[in-house]
Design a protein around this motif. Sequence first.
Motif, PDB file in Angstrom:
ATOM      1  N   GLY A   1      -3.743   1.728   8.023  1.00  0.00           N
ATOM      2  CA  GLY A   1      -3.696   2.977   8.116  1.00  0.00           C
ATOM      3  C   GLY A   1      -2.811   3.763   7.382  1.00  0.00           C
ATOM      4  O   GLY A   1      -2.675   5.069   7.653  1.00  0.00           O
ATOM      5  N   MET A   2      -1.862   3.183   6.464  1.00  0.00           N
ATOM      6  CA  MET A   2      -0.830   4.003   5.647  1.00  0.00           C
ATOM      7  C   MET A   2      -1.536   4.146   4.422  1.00  0.00           C
ATOM      8  O   MET A   2      -2.001   3.098   3.748  1.00  0.00           O
TER       9      MET A   2
ATOM     10  N   ARG B   1      -1.012   9.669   6.818  1.00  0.00           N
ATOM     11  CA  ARG B   1      -2.399   9.145   7.386  1.00  0.00           C
ATOM     12  C   ARG B   1      -3.291   9.749   6.511  1.00  0.00           C
ATOM     13  O   ARG B   1      -2.869  11.047   5.977  1.00  0.00           O
ATOM     14  N   PRO B   2      -4.372   9.399   6.171  1.00  0.00           N
ATOM     15  CA  PRO B   2      -5.325  10.071   5.570  1.00  0.00           C
ATOM     16  C   PRO B   2      -5.812  11.373   6.086  1.00  0.00           C
ATOM     17  O   PRO B   2      -5.772  11.508   7.364  1.00  0.00           O
ATOM     18  N   LYS B   3      -5.859  12.304   5.243  1.00  0.00           N
ATOM     19  CA  LYS B   3      -5.912  13.949   5.645  1.00  0.00           C
ATOM     20  C   LYS B   3      -4.910  14.475   6.231  1.00  0.00           C
ATOM     21  O   LYS B   3      -5.101  15.406   6.918  1.00  0.00           O
TER      22      LYS B   3
END
Length: 62
Positions: free
Chosen positions: A11-12, A42-44
Amino acid sequence: MSDEPARLAEGMTAVPRERQRAENHVCEHGGCGLRAPFGFARPKQKPHWFCLAHRADGDLYL
Ligand SMILES: [Zn+2]
């Protein structure tokens, strides 16, 4: 198989080196204010930045 950099943690997302140099980030730890070379995102989401001493705080944003 892939040119992507190794994952740091699930998740990183590693912040690209170019972006780290382009901006002068400051540690987000309360009252610290040191330069913060460690970006956590985090994504976005907007990355959060911490210095060496407080980079563990970045786990809160992962
Ligand atoms: Zn700090």
